[in-house]
Design a protein around this motif. Structure first.
Motif, PDB file in Angstrom:
ATOM      1  N   VAL A 115       0.723  -1.341  -0.053  1.00  0.00           N
ATOM      2  CA  VAL A 115      -0.186   0.261  -0.008  1.00  0.00           C
ATOM      3  C   VAL A 115       1.002   1.380   0.053  1.00  0.00           C
ATOM      4  O   VAL A 115       0.569   2.180  -0.665  1.00  0.00           O
ATOM      5  N   HIS A 116       2.025   1.284   0.924  1.00  0.00           N
ATOM      6  CA  HIS A 116       2.987   2.345   1.056  1.00  0.00           C
ATOM      7  C   HIS A 116       3.491   2.582  -0.307  1.00  0.00           C
ATOM      8  O   HIS A 116       3.496   3.837  -0.780  1.00  0.00           O
ATOM      9  N   VAL A 119       0.571   3.902  -2.761  1.00  0.00           N
ATOM     10  CA  VAL A 119       0.373   5.220  -2.612  1.00  0.00           C
ATOM     11  C   VAL A 119       1.306   6.334  -3.141  1.00  0.00           C
ATOM     12  O   VAL A 119       0.961   7.448  -3.947  1.00  0.00           O
ATOM     13  N   CYS A 120       2.829   6.012  -3.056  1.00  0.00           N
ATOM     14  CA  CYS A 120       3.771   6.876  -3.614  1.00  0.00           C
ATOM     15  C   CYS A 120       3.487   7.213  -5.206  1.00  0.00           C
ATOM     16  O   CYS A 120       3.543   8.063  -5.704  1.00  0.00           O
ATOM     17  N   LEU A 122       0.686   6.662  -6.708  1.00  0.00           N
ATOM     18  CA  LEU A 122      -0.715   7.319  -6.999  1.00  0.00           C
ATOM     19  C   LEU A 122      -0.652   8.714  -6.696  1.00  0.00           C
ATOM     20  O   LEU A 122      -1.168   9.396  -7.707  1.00  0.00           O
ATOM     21  N   LYS A 123       0.521   9.030  -5.915  1.00  0.00           N
ATOM     22  CA  LYS A 123       0.357  10.626  -5.640  1.00  0.00           C
ATOM     23  C   LYS A 123       1.298  11.282  -6.897  1.00  0.00           C
ATOM     24  O   LYS A 123       0.838  12.312  -7.038  1.00  0.00           O
ATOM     25  N   CYS A 144      -8.695   1.152  -9.245  1.00  0.00           N
ATOM     26  CA  CYS A 144      -8.421   0.870  -7.848  1.00  0.00           C
ATOM     27  C   CYS A 144      -9.561   0.773  -7.031  1.00  0.00           C
ATOM     28  O   CYS A 144      -9.390   0.018  -6.075  1.00  0.00           O
ATOM     29  N   SER A 154      -5.019   2.403  -0.937  1.00  0.00           N
ATOM     30  CA  SER A 154      -4.163   3.864  -1.399  1.00  0.00           C
ATOM     31  C   SER A 154      -5.108   4.886  -1.594  1.00  0.00           C
ATOM     32  O   SER A 154      -4.452   6.109  -1.436  1.00  0.00           O
ATOM     33  N   ASN A 156      -7.839   5.468   0.141  1.00  0.00           N
ATOM     34  CA  ASN A 156      -8.222   6.088   1.329  1.00  0.00           C
ATOM     35  C   ASN A 156      -7.166   7.004   1.975  1.00  0.00           C
ATOM     36  O   ASN A 156      -7.472   7.910   2.394  1.00  0.00           O
ATOM     37  N   ASN A 157      -5.720   6.453   1.852  1.00  0.00           N
ATOM     38  CA  ASN A 157      -4.834   7.231   2.368  1.00  0.00           C
ATOM     39  C   ASN A 157      -4.602   8.642   1.612  1.00  0.00           C
ATOM     40  O   ASN A 157      -3.915   9.616   2.137  1.00  0.00           O
ATOM     41  N   LEU A 158      -4.824   8.728   0.160  1.00  0.00           N
ATOM     42  CA  LEU A 158      -4.891  10.095  -0.529  1.00  0.00           C
ATOM     43  C   LEU A 158      -6.109  10.418  -0.703  1.00  0.00           C
ATOM     44  O   LEU A 158      -6.324  11.336  -1.894  1.00  0.00           O
TER      45      LEU A 158
END
Length: 1932
Positions: A115-116, A119-120, A122-123, A144, A154, A156-158
């Motif tokens: 996920v980490h 996330v990178c 996707l950012k 996604c 991912s 959710n985090n962003l």
């Protein structure tokens, strides 16, 4: 058949960039075994499928890692690579989906690392600023959230970043879309990106709901809240933006409601907010501030109908309706939504909006059903069947169930079904059957007429709701009524669906109620018995559609019913074998068995084994007179459920039998069915042969041995081969000289199917048959000769077949190739338009031959051009095509050069269109986007374009002149020479071409000498074709010049259009390989524009339009901005020119604006179909504003143009439903235009009005003016076009105000006719409720006032128009009111126009009421009594007290309607006797009895005579009723001896009186003869006696042709035992004189009808005299035989030949098949020859009647059927075969074989003077430019010859020649030998390739050649002379 292997979709592989690749390499271990090594291997693979497998293996390794394992840098790198891979792949790539599903099951500690890393990645994606990449990011976000846990985590985090990205993308995409306005392609792409952004935003809320728990995110300062508000604001803007696609708007509507639902508090007040939005009652103070700021426009602005619709859709789709979660507020919102939706129905007329509305309404009904599961009682009351809401929904359904759009009709059906379910849900367990709402609804639906399509679907829903028993209880005849409707194809599918619903429901009901043996009988009686009756006796269309639509469904429902049907039909098959217009039981049996076999219920072996049908019966079916029985019999053989079913020998023999007698079918539909069925049969042979091959190969296997024991597979395969060989032989034999077009079409189509089916695919070694192996040079020659057919479809089929056999074509003979090429070149400049088509096919055929260049193309320039590069890689076809086009172009350029000097000479000698046509044909054979010789082709394209312009310049003056059809008047006398020259000189300045100065008038100068063409200035390279014809001359006609010019324009247009369409343009491909430049395309566009706007000849601008359409289609998909916007620029330009009224404009205002409408059509049609059609809308608005001119303009030309263009646009089906919103405006423009004082405007308005009537009500397919098929209910009409309601009402009021002026002044309003016409197309429906505001009642008083019009036709139309506006139950009251309004005879001032109008309205209303099936019969008796009372009160209008004959006639017509109905219905009652007495008094007091004192010039005199006569006839019909005559009525006593009354009518001086009387007597006579009336009721004729004298005297004196014809018909129907003595006594004619008189009529009369009847009369008289042993009248008999045989020839009219066929049928037992030769051999054989001629007649009805002669002949006891089965009802080809067989049998019975054979041989040999016949043919061909040869397109001489010779050869053994016969046969042999020599000589004299240059002569000689050879062969077999035996066959 095996299942086809599923096609594998290609998978794009992932490619890693260098940097990531190096990073990954750094983690690879030495053994290449670790995770990084495997991942490196994966990303280096080039196959996507292999990458998928590798990814699965890698993730499996990851999942096996130890649970305590800490992610290492290598693991992190791998997850990085996975992230890159996932976000790089396309959304639909399977690799992406596999990666997501594989990563879903990772261990927890690895999941967090994954996920980490994601996330990178996707950012980074969300930081994208490139607008073009936004779509990819949104696709990734959507992916996604779809079943990908890492992706969802991912996001959710962003979450905030994702929201911000979506907000940004929505703003930027909307702005970019606004800036790209006008670029439809780019704008549409952006709109789809917008749509994706909205969907992703909604997914975010729906999939990630955890982010919206709690209240923290709702704080105004929260980034999430701000983003949500911003996104909601964007959605609101998108929703309100009408320029966007409807899909974007409707999805925005969903998103607005979803976001509001997520953000709004308190939730229970959300329904109130939505309600306020929809009702536009939002109180800004009570709405949250965030909502006002985000959705201000929704709260304060006026919302359009579409926005309201989308909001309703959003509310229904996004709010929770189940379980009553929204409470009372939700119920109120539900009712508010439906009210809004129903109000929108009258506002939204755009087709896409209409569809959306219907869908949303259907969604609402589903939501209502959900709410009702747990709703309050109030809601149930608001939604039950009797509620206002349900009523409005039903109104919507009734108005839209016949909507033009399928989608709307389908949704209307769903809405109706759900309304019934909603009503049931509101009932508290009450019994549905006794429900009043459902009972009334059932009654209303059943009272509708069956032409209403919506009735069927609604009844089907009702059946599902209440059960079919409740429907059948109302009317048991409903199944029969529905079957009756199935004769109409437009209703057949609806009717069959309803029947299916009903019989399935009925079966379920009966099964649950009774035992099987009880219920099945009842079910059969209801559903199967009516079907069998229709199949046996129904009309052809009805039976066809019943079999196609209904029978398969019935058998599927109850397969066991098949045995019942077969049992019933078998019992009557022998007795009821059918005829040419009915199938009979045999035909019905064939249809049932065919359907059963096709659907797998039966096998052919079962049919034969169980004796369901004998081989003989199948044969009878295959040659049955009824074409559909033949097709069903063939279908029984060809159609089967299993395509691999092995064929039996019987099936193959039957197919051969069928082909022998059925190739020559005139019906295109029948030919198509035959070819289609045979194709199925051949497919079955091919597929079953493969099965047999496999069985043969596997014989060694134990499980196959048993099967092979049953059947010898090798023998079966051999049978297949023999059968296919026989079929091909028969088909090639059918291509004989003189074979008909239909025979050739069938044979070539079937051969094409064989070549296609039995081709050997690559890799397949087993082939049961190959047509190529069967072909020889003779067959090839036969196929090439088919190019000479005058029917292009025969050329096409022959060409396609030759191409399929291309590999075996043998044209190595150089001389033959050269001759064919030369023939093609000669034909390409023929003056016969169809010759250039032949030339084109010949050239296209020759192009495929490698030796064409070396043999044919001698031209040095062409040869030089092609010999520069001997090793070029171009295909033979490409090289040959280029060479042929160059050769054609070189010749064409020389011909254009000559035409520029003399167009007359060109038209007469080398019309240039043929060359261009051949060039187009050659280009069409090439794949023009895959050429090798690019440089040559570019040069060629440029030359072709320049040649087109040059040729156009030569011919365009003709087609653009003001009168192109007759520029060279056909005056040939010297007196008109000066005038003609003056006309031509006057034309010259306008038509700038000096061809006109060369036209000469005198006979000598009317020939154009082609030698002079080359004398003036001989060109260096004049084409050889011209030089070859130097010394010939030919006539020049106006037709030749015009044809030359407009066909040249046609071919130029097609060529230029094709060059634009097919050749790869640089602007499209963006490559340097294009063959055509932007400049060339633009120039071509300008060329088309010029000719479309200036051509006068319809043929020219229609064909220019075809080419122009090809060009505009290129523009719509072109990437070049200047080209793409051209259509728009041109459209604006022409509209401006139309509006400008510029006197210098060259636009044509006559000829319906000539090419201008075509030009605008083409431009508008180029607009992309899925766009908003802004150009169409703009154009329609402009044109309608021009067509409806508010202020009178002195220049009416723009208005005329606008009306003409509107007409063309409304007629164009390509615009579909996009043009429907403008129909109301079009109707208004047409009606207002009709009031113009200018004729041109009125004329164009009339044409527009006619087009709109067709567009609204459909194409009229019947002759019945009052038919409701092309009509619609008033509610449906005004719901589609609500704007017309006030307009028509206002116009009608204006029109009505001009009627019945006090001064009696004639005021005729011009719009009256159109208004009454359109209103007459409407009718009331029992379904029209009280909920519609568009009531029909306001129209009624105005229509009644229109009946006062001073114009007769207007009064009549008003009478018809009133009927639809009066409900059926209101008619009696309305009639009484109208009758009561008639004046008394004492009235001081009687306006006869007003009286006449009212009487016409009464007449039409009464007729409608008494004919209606839907009136209340219980009220009918009283209504009739009341109406009769009112009628009798005004009876003075029918008497002499009324001086106006028109109104007297109208009143009498009312009496006739009542009298006819009372007589037919047999209604009794003392109150009716007064009515009859009144009628009797009217008749006795009329001028008929006392003598007529009027002149025929008096107005209404003719009508009055006809009406009073019809009243007498009606009264006679009533008086003939035994019950009436037995009554004590005074009328009955007066009418006991009516003969004197009839005689008095017959002796009237006016044919208007005695013609109806004669027709009535004839009808009564025919009814008795055909036994249509029962014995006890012999009709009015039983009251009449001693009329023979009257009719005989009338026959002698009658001068009126129609009356005389009727008298002859009556005499023909009479009994001659009474008639002849009466004739001898009354008119002093003995039988001989009477016969001579009858035959003389045939000679002297000019009337075909009279000749036909006289022939029948004379023939019946001859038969009567012969049968009753009267004196022998040899001369009269010879004359009669001569008359009958003459009437059988092809030169006679169809009615004469039909009469001759009927005569021959009637005399067959007496003269043709009598064992005694009553007429003598010569006359009898002459009669038989007449039968043969009739059997070859072109008209089907004549052939069928002639075939009946053979049926009658076969039924005679002395005729022994030598065939294995006695054919009874046969088609003409079989009847012809049987006729010769019967004749040969009769010759033996008569002991006249020798003399008979000689006569038959003379028939075989044909006429003597072949040379003269050929000269006549040549003259006819030269005289007529479009002559297509023989008159009879069906008859085939050689078919006749071959069948006759077949039977003669069988007769030879029984023929014994006596000595006297030898001389006659010697003479016949010499004659045949002389003809053989003459034919051989004439064949030698024909030019090379005579089949093309002298087609007719060649065909005739070839036919005669075969006739002679056959005749000589038979003479040889007779063995009467050794010389004859050794005679060689003539040269072929």
């Amino acid at each position: 058949m095996g299942l086809k292997k599923k096609k594998e979709m290609p998978v794009d592989a992932f490619v890693l960039e260098c940097q990531e690749l190096e990073t990954l390499r750094s983690f690879v271990d030495a053994e290449n075994q670790n995770l990084a090594s495997q991942l490196l291997h994966c990303v280096q693979l080039s196959d996507g499928i292999q990458q998928i497998c590798s990814v699965k293996e890698i993730v499996t390794l990851l999942k096996k890692m130890d649970g305590n394992y800490t992610p290492s840098p290598m693991i992190k790198c791998c997850f990085d690579i996975f992230g890159v891979m996932y976000f790089s792949l396309e959304a639909k790539n399977p690799l992406k989906k596999v990666l997501a599903s594989s990563l879903n099951g990772l261990p927890e500690q690895l999941m967090s690392e994954a996920v980490h890393r994601f996330v990178c990645r996707l950012k980074e994606e969300l930081k994208t600023t490139d607008l073009c990449l936004y779509r990819k990011v949104m696709d990734n976000l959507a992916s996604c959230m779809e079943n990908f846990s890492i992706g969802k985590a991912s996001i959710n985090n962003l979450f905030k970043e994702v929201l911000q990205f979506l907000q940004k993308s929505l703003i930027e995409l909307q702005e970019e879309s606004r800036q790209l306005s006008g670029n439809s392609i780019a704008q549409t792409q952006l709109m789809h990106d917008l749509l994706m952004a909205i969907k992703v935003s909604m997914l975010l809320l729906q999939k990630l709901q955890d982010n919206f728990q709690g209240s923290l995110w709702k704080k105004p300062g929260s980034l999430v809240w701000q983003s949500m508000c911003g996104i909601l604001n964007n959605f609101t803007k998108l929703l309100m933006d009408e320029s966007l696609l409807p899909t974007v708007q409707t999805t925005s509507g969903l998103a607005v409601i979803l976001f509001t639902k997520t953000m709004f508090e308190p939730v229970e007040k959300l329904p109130c907010l939505v309600s306020d939005l929809l009702l536009r009652s939002v109180k800004c103070a009570s709405v949250p501030e965030w909502f006002m700021s985000s959705c201000r426009s929704l709260c304060i602005e006026e919302l359009s109908g579409s926005v309201l619709l989308f909001l309703c859709h959003g509310a229904l789709a996004m709010l929770e309706w189940k379980n009553g979660s929204m409470g009372q507020n939700g119920e109120k919102l539900l009712l508010d939504i439906v009210l809004v939706l129903i109000s929108l129905a009258s506002q939204l007329k755009d087709s896409s909006m209409a569809v959306s509305l219907s869908r949303v309404l259907a969604i609402w009904t589903n939501s209502a059903l959900d709410v009702l599961e747990s709703s309050s009682q109030n809601l149930k009351c608001s939604l039950n069947g009797n509620s206002n809401t349900t009523g409005k929904l039903l109104e919507y359904v009734y108005a839209h169930w016949e909507h033009p759009l399928d989608a709307v009709r389908h949704q209307a059906k769903l809405i109706f079904r759900n309304v019934l379910r909603i009503h049931q849900a509101t009932l508290k367990g009450s019994v549905v059957k006794s429900d009043l709402f459902l009972s009334v609804l059932t009654e209303s639906l059943l009272s509708l007429e069956w032409h209403v399509k919506g009735k069927y679907a609604s009844l089907g829903c009702l059946v599902e709701c209440v059960g079919v028993e409740n429907i059948l209880t109302v009317d048991r005849t409903i199944p029969v009524q529905i079957l009756d409707v199935m004769g109409d194809q437009t209703l057949a599918s609806y009717a069959s669906d309803l029947l299916e619903t009903m019989f399935i429901n009925h079966k379920s009901h009966l099964i649950s109620s009774f035992q099987k043996n009880i219920w099945i009988n009842q079910w059969h009686d209801t559903w199967v018995s009516p079907l069998l009756l229709v199949l046996c006796e129904g009309n052809p269309d009805q039976t066809t559609y019943v079999i196609d639509y209904y029978l398969p469904k019935l058998l599927k429902c109850s397969p066991d019913s098949l045995s019942y049907m077969i049992k019933i039909l078998q019992a009557s098959a022998d007795a009821n074998i059918g005829s040419y217009n009915t199938r009979g039981a045999l035909g019905a049996l064939m249809a049932c068995l065919r359907t059963a076999r096709a659907h797998g219920h039966l096998k052919f072996t079962d049919i034969m084994r169980d004796g369901l049908l004998s081989i003989e019966c199948v044969k009878q079916g295959l040659v049955h007179q009824h074409n559909q029985v033949r097709i069903d019999a063939l279908g029984l053989l060809c159609e089967t459920h299993r395509s691999t079913e092995i064929l039996s020998m019987e099936e193959m023999q039957l197919i051969l039998f069928f082909i022998t007698y059925n190739l020559n079918s005139q019906s295109p539909a029948e030919r198509q069915q035959i070819c289609s069925l045979l194709k199925k049969f051949f497919c079955r042979i091919q597929e079953s042969s493969q099965v047999l091959y496999k069985l043969e190969q596997n014989k060694t296997k134990q499980d196959i041995i048993k099967e092979s024991a049953k059947r010898d597979h090798f023998a079966a395969l051999q049978q297949y081969k023999d059968f296919m060989s026989s079929i091909c032989d028969k088909l090639f034999e059918a291509l004989f000289p003189g074979s008909s077009h239909s025979t050739r079409f069938s044979a070539l189509t079937i051969l094409g199917s064989i070549a296609e089916i039995f081709s050997v695919p690559e890799g397949q070694t087993q082939a049961i048959f190959q047509l190529a192996h069967k072909i020889d040079s003779t067959h090839i020659q036969t196929l090439i000769q088919c190019f000479a057919s005058t029917f292009e479809e025969v050329k096409v089929l022959a060409f396609e077949l030759l191409m399929k056999l291309h590999d075996v074509l043998d044209l190595q003979d150089s001389e033959n190739l050269h001759l064919l090429f030369q023939a093609a070149m000669d034909l390409s400049i023929s003056t016969k338009p169809y010759d250039c088509v032949t030339a084109s096919y010949l050239l296209n055929f020759l192009i495929h031959h490698k030796r064409l260049l070396s043999v044919c193309l001698k031209n040095q320039q062409v040869a030089h051009a092609l010999q520069e590069d001997e090793d070029m890689s171009a295909s033979t076809k490409e090289k040959n095509t280029l060479a042929v086009i160059k050769y054609l172009l070189a010749n064409l350029e020389q011909e254009i050069f000559q035409a520029e000097k003399s167009l007359l000479q060109a038209a007469a000698s080398f019309p240039m269109y043929g060359r261009v046509h051949c060039i187009i044909g050659a280009l069409q054979q090439l794949t023009l986007n895959n050429l090798t010789l690019m440089t040559e082709w570019r040069q060629m394209v440029a030359k072709l374009i320049l040649m087109s312009y040059r040729l156009s310049a030569v011919v365009s003056p003709i087609v653009q002149s003001s009168s192109p059809e007759g520029l060279i008047p056909m005056d040939t006398d010297s007196e008109t020479a000066g005038r003609l020259q003056m006309i031509l000189n006057e034309l010259q300045p306008r038509d700038t071409n000096d061809y006109s100065t060369e036209a000469k008038i005198s006979k000598e100068h009317h020939k154009v000498d082609l030698k002079k063409m080359t004398d003036d200035k001989p060109a260096k390279n004049v084409c050889t074709e011209i030089r070859g014809k130097e010394m010939q001359t030919c006539d020049v006609t106006a037709q030749m010049v015009l044809v030359c010019c407009w066909r040249s324009m046609k071919e130029i247009s097609l060529l230029l259009g094709m060059l634009c369409k097919l050749l790869p343009s640089q602007t499209v491909s963006e490559s340097s390989d294009g063959l055509i430049t932007v400049e060339q395309v633009t120039n071509i566009g300008d060329y088309f524009k010029h000719h479309l706007l200036q051509s006068r000849h319809r043929g020219a601008f229609e064909l220019a339009y075809t080419g122009f359409v090809m060009l505009t289609e290129i523009f719509s998909r072109c990437t070049n901005e200047s080209l793409r916007t051209l259509p728009q620029q041109w459209l604006y330009g022409v509209l401006e020119e139309i509006k400008s009224c510029d006197p210098s404009s060259k636009l044509c205002a006559t000829r319906r604006s000539a090419g201008i409408p075509f030009y605008i059509q083409a431009l508008l049609a180029s607009e992309p179909k899925k766009s908003k059609t802004n150009l169409l809308k703009m154009t329609m608005n402009e044109l309608i504003s021009l067509a409806v001119q508010v202020n009178e303009s002195p220049n009416i030309i723009p208005q005329v143009h606008a009306l003409n263009i509107l007409r063309a646009l409304f007629r164009d089906t390509r615009f579909g439903e996009n043009i429907m919103p403008f129909i109301a405006d079009g109707i208004q423009a047409a009606i207002l235009g009709f009031t113009s004082p200018v004729w041109a405007v009125r004329n164009s308005s009339t044409l527009l009005f006619s087009t709109l009537i067709t567009r609204i009500f459909g194409v009229k397919r019947g002759k019945d003016e009052n038919s409701k098929k092309n009509r619609m209910t008033g509610s449906a009409f005004f719901s589609l076009f609500p704007a017309l309601y006030p307009f028509l009402l206002q116009q009608l009021e204006v029109v009505a105000s001009t009627m019945d002026s006090e001064t009696g002044e004639l005021k005729l309003h011009p719009s009256l006719f159109l208004l009454l016409l359109i209103l007459g197309k409407l009718y009331p429906s029992p379904m029209d409720g009280t909920y519609s505001a568009l009531s029909m009642a306001p129209f009624v008083p105005f229509i009644m006032r229109c009946g006062h019009s001073p114009v007769y036709r207007s009064r009549e139309m008003a009478g018809r128009a009133l009927v639809p506006f009066v409900m059926i139950n209101q008619i009696p009251h309305t009639v009484q009111s109208l009758l009561n309004g008639l004046p008394d005879h004492t009235a001081p001032c009687i306006r006869q126009n007003s009286v006449h109008g009212k009487l016409l309205q009464v007449f039409h209303l009464l007729g409608s009421y008494l004919e209606s099936k839907h009136r209340n019969n219980s009220d009918l008796q009283q209504a009739l009594v009341d109406i009769i009372t009112f009628v009798r009160a005004k009876v003075w209008l029918a008497k002499r007290q009324n001086p106006c004959l028109v109104t007297r006639a109208a009143y009498l017509d009312v009496l006739i309607v009542l009298s006819d109905y009372l007589g037919k219905s047999g209604r009794k009652g003392t109150e009716l006797f007064g009515f009859w007495e009144e009628i009797s008094m009217i008749i006795s007091d009329s001028e008929l009895m006392s003598g007529v004192h009027y002149s025929s010039a008096v107005a209404g005199f003719t009508q009055y005579l006809q009406s009073i006569t019809k009243l007498v006839i009606s009264l006679l019909s009533v008086a003939a009723d035994p019950d009436f005559s037995k009554s004590s009525s005074p009328v009955a006593e007066q009418m006991m001896n009516p003969s004197s009354l009839v005689v008095q009518l017959l002796q009237s001086d006016f044919h208007e009186v005695h013609l109806p009387m004669l027709e009535a007597v004839l009808l009564w006579r025919k009814q008795i003869d055909s036994k249509q009336v029962p014995e006890e009721k012999k009709g009015p004729l039983s009251l009449l006696s001693d009329l023979e004298v009257t009719f005989l005297r009338m026959a002698m004196k009658e001068k009126h042709m129609e009356c005389f014809c009727k008298v002859l018909e009556i005499l023909h129907c009479m009994d001659f035992r009474n008639l002849l003595p009466t004739a001898e006594h009354s008119i002093k004619m003995n039988p001989r004189e009477f016969l001579n008189w009858a035959m003389n009529i045939i000679d002297v009369s000019d009337s075909i009808e009279i000749q036909s009847v006289a022939l029948k009369l004379a023939s019946k008289l001859v038969s009567h005299l012969v049968q009753n042993c009267q004196e022998v009248m040899e001369s009269e008999m010879r004359q009669w035989v001569q008359l009958v045989t003459t009437c059988c020839t092809d030169e006679q009219q169809i009615d004469i030949r039909l009469a001759a066929a009927e005569v021959l049928r009637s005399i067959t037992p007496l003269f043709l098949t009598n064992p005694k030769l009553i007429l003598g051999l010569s006359s009898t054989l002459a009669m038989w020859k007449g039968v043969v001629l009739l059997l070859q007649s072109e008209e089907l009805i004549v052939r069928d009647t002639a075939a009946d002669i053979i049926r009658v002949a076969q039924s005679q006891s002395n005729i022994c059927n030598k065939t294995e089965f006695a054919f009874r009802v046969v088609n003409a080809p079989m009847a012809l075969d049987l006729a010769f067989g019967i004749l040969c049998e009769l010759l033996q019975q008569w002991n006249q074989t020798s003399a008979g054979v000689r006569v038959l041989l003379e028939w075989l040999l044909g006429e003597d003077d072949i040379k003269k016949d050929l000269e006549t043919t040549t003259l006819m061909e030269d005289d007529n430019l479009f002559n297509k040869g023989e008159v009879n397109f069906w008859g085939e001489t050689l078919t006749n010859v071959r069948q006759l010779s077949k039977h003669l050869l069988l007769l030879i053994p029984a023929t014994r020649l006596s000595s006297p016969d030898h001389g006659e046969f010697h003479q016949l042999a010499r004659r045949a030998s002389d003809q053989a020599q003459l034919v051989a000589q004439l064949l030698k004299e024909l030019p090379p390739t005579p089949e093309f240059s002298k087609t007719l002569e060649f065909s005739r000689l070839a036919i005669q050649n075969e006739r002679i050879s056959t005749c000589l062969k038979i003479l040889t077999l007779l063995e009467f002379d050794d010389a004859c035996k050794n005679k060689e066959n003539p040269e072929k």
